[in-house]
Scaffold this active site. Sequence first.
Site, short mmCIF file in Angstrom:
data_model
loop_
_atom_site.label_atom_id
_atom_site.label_comp_id
_atom_site.label_asym_id
_atom_site.label_seq_id
_atom_site.Cartn_x
_atom_site.Cartn_y
_atom_site.Cartn_z
N GLY A 12 54.68 44.89 84.53
CA GLY A 12 54.79 45.94 85.55
C GLY A 12 54.72 47.15 85.00
N GLN A 13 54.52 48.44 85.77
CA GLN A 13 54.37 49.71 85.07
C GLN A 13 55.70 50.07 84.19
OE1 GLN A 13 52.41 52.95 87.37
NE2 GLN A 13 53.02 51.68 89.01
N VAL A 14 56.78 49.96 85.02
CA VAL A 14 57.98 50.59 84.32
C VAL A 14 58.61 49.30 83.37
CG1 VAL A 14 60.58 50.85 85.01
CG2 VAL A 14 58.84 51.63 86.34
N ALA A 60 59.81 43.68 90.89
CA ALA A 60 59.77 43.90 92.36
C ALA A 60 58.65 43.33 92.92
CB ALA A 60 60.20 45.44 92.47
N TYR A 125 58.94 46.83 103.18
CA TYR A 125 59.09 47.04 101.91
C TYR A 125 60.40 47.77 101.77
CZ TYR A 125 58.70 49.29 97.15
OH TYR A 125 59.23 49.69 95.71
N LYS A 129 63.88 46.43 99.74
CA LYS A 129 64.60 47.18 98.72
C LYS A 129 65.89 47.67 98.93
CE LYS A 129 62.58 48.14 95.25
NZ LYS A 129 63.02 47.37 94.05
N1 NAP Z 1 55.39 51.88 92.02
C1 NAP Z 1 55.97 52.90 92.73
O1 NAP Z 1 55.36 53.77 93.16
C2 NAP Z 1 57.50 52.67 93.03
C3 NAP Z 1 58.09 53.84 93.76
C4 NAP Z 1 59.38 53.89 93.85
C5 NAP Z 1 60.10 52.72 93.41
N2 NAP Z 1 59.35 51.64 92.56
C6 NAP Z 1 60.40 50.65 92.06
O2 NAP Z 1 60.56 50.83 90.73
C7 NAP Z 1 60.32 49.35 90.08
C8 NAP Z 1 59.26 49.20 89.13
O3 NAP Z 1 58.05 49.49 89.90
P1 NAP Z 1 56.58 49.46 89.16
O4 NAP Z 1 55.79 50.53 89.40
O5 NAP Z 1 56.85 49.09 87.75
O6 NAP Z 1 55.99 47.77 90.00
P2 NAP Z 1 54.81 47.28 89.46
O7 NAP Z 1 53.93 47.87 88.36
O8 NAP Z 1 54.20 46.77 90.77
O9 NAP Z 1 55.43 45.85 89.06
C9 NAP Z 1 56.18 44.92 89.26
C10 NAP Z 1 56.18 43.82 88.60
O10 NAP Z 1 56.98 42.87 89.25
C11 NAP Z 1 56.60 41.61 88.90
N3 NAP Z 1 56.84 40.60 90.14
C12 NAP Z 1 56.36 40.39 91.06
N4 NAP Z 1 56.70 39.36 91.76
C13 NAP Z 1 57.58 38.85 90.71
C14 NAP Z 1 58.34 37.42 90.82
N5 NAP Z 1 58.15 36.78 91.87
N6 NAP Z 1 58.77 37.09 89.85
C15 NAP Z 1 58.90 38.00 88.74
N7 NAP Z 1 58.23 39.19 88.61
C16 NAP Z 1 57.41 39.34 89.54
C17 NAP Z 1 54.83 41.94 88.62
O11 NAP Z 1 54.51 40.65 88.02
P3 NAP Z 1 52.76 40.69 88.03
O12 NAP Z 1 52.52 41.59 86.71
O13 NAP Z 1 52.73 39.31 87.50
O14 NAP Z 1 52.13 40.98 89.04
C18 NAP Z 1 54.95 43.26 88.15
O15 NAP Z 1 55.01 42.84 86.63
C19 NAP Z 1 60.40 48.67 91.44
O16 NAP Z 1 61.82 48.38 91.70
C20 NAP Z 1 59.94 49.24 92.60
O17 NAP Z 1 60.29 48.86 93.66
C21 NAP Z 1 58.32 51.81 92.37
#
Ligand code: NAP
Length: 300
Positions: A12-14, A60, A125, A129
Amino acid sequence: MHNKILLTGINGQVGHALKLKFLQDEVIALSREQLDLSKVHDIRRIVREVKPDLIINPAAYTAVDKAETESELAFAINATAAQVLAEEADRLNAGLIHFSTDYVYDGTKKEAYIESDEVNPVSVYGRSKLAGEDAIRALCLPHLILRTSWVYGAYGKNFFKTILRLASERDSLRIVVDQFGAPTSSECIADAVAQLVDRWQPNQENQTGIFHLTNAGSTSWHGFSCEIINAYNCLHEDRKWPELKVNFENIAAITTADYPTPAARPANSRLDNTKLKNTFNIELPSWQVGLQQVMQTLSL
Ligand SMILES: NC(=O)c1ccc[n+]([C@@H]2O[C@H](COP(=O)([O-])OP(=O)(O)OC[C@H]3O[C@@H](n4cnc5c(N)ncnc54)[C@H](OP(=O)(O)O)[C@@H]3O)[C@@H](O)[C@H]2O)c1
């Protein structure tokens, strides 16, 4: 001081940014294939095998619109898995750093949100969370729940990359102008988390709980789009990147009502970061500086 870190969701991104940030440390960095958070038994087994001092959980279910029809899966990953990670961390006397979202708020407040403001998520969602936050907080382990917003970066799928793609394919764009927040780069989040890991004293009572963590300042999605195009145009000749079709005049500002989505979004996503600064002396740069840094690392 944390000797062994278990990191989830590294594709994922983070998760990806954190993996790069902690390359020198003893980090067990696991993708979804290696640790599937929808499988409770696997979570317990793997955490017990690894025996980390610290768990960092950026994984997530983040498909905000799809969550409206996949509620069970969203709750399994965002709530149940967070609870199980917290239970296992508690069992090992380990710390937990977990990520949450601006979407726990309904967005009706005029000013930026502070951590003690009332939550009222308006989407599945957001509710999933929030349930994850509540499950972690119900246990007594040292934890940091970092609420961030509008995450993007050079790696992964995100608004920033979508805008650059659309701006190279289309002559005009229509972008929402009445939702406000802080675009926050995954690289800036990883920098801040690395500082947190160094400074965190888990046994100090004021160093457990929820913290807002975003780039400074705020804008609308429309404002962010204009700045993305601007930042790209500043670099494209030097980098020999292709010219975009879109310029500022043809990015139309539309309202949320003009762009209906399955999940509702808060109109105000602005998060006040004062608690993070006062507790840990950590301040993220402005979102514009974050964007310039990301643009510098972009390879097309
Ligand atoms: N994106 C945003 O704009 C945003 C905003 C506010 C808060 N957040 C929070 O910040 C955190 C990081 O978000 P992000 O942007 O890095 O999200 P992201 O890029 O969507 O990455 C989420 C990661 O979670 C993995 N994942 C999904 N289902 C899973 C499972 N069953 N078991 C294990 N891994 C799983 C995904 O795997 P795959 O790579 O295999 O799909 C992906 O690598 C999260 O808690 C998110 O809720 C995000």
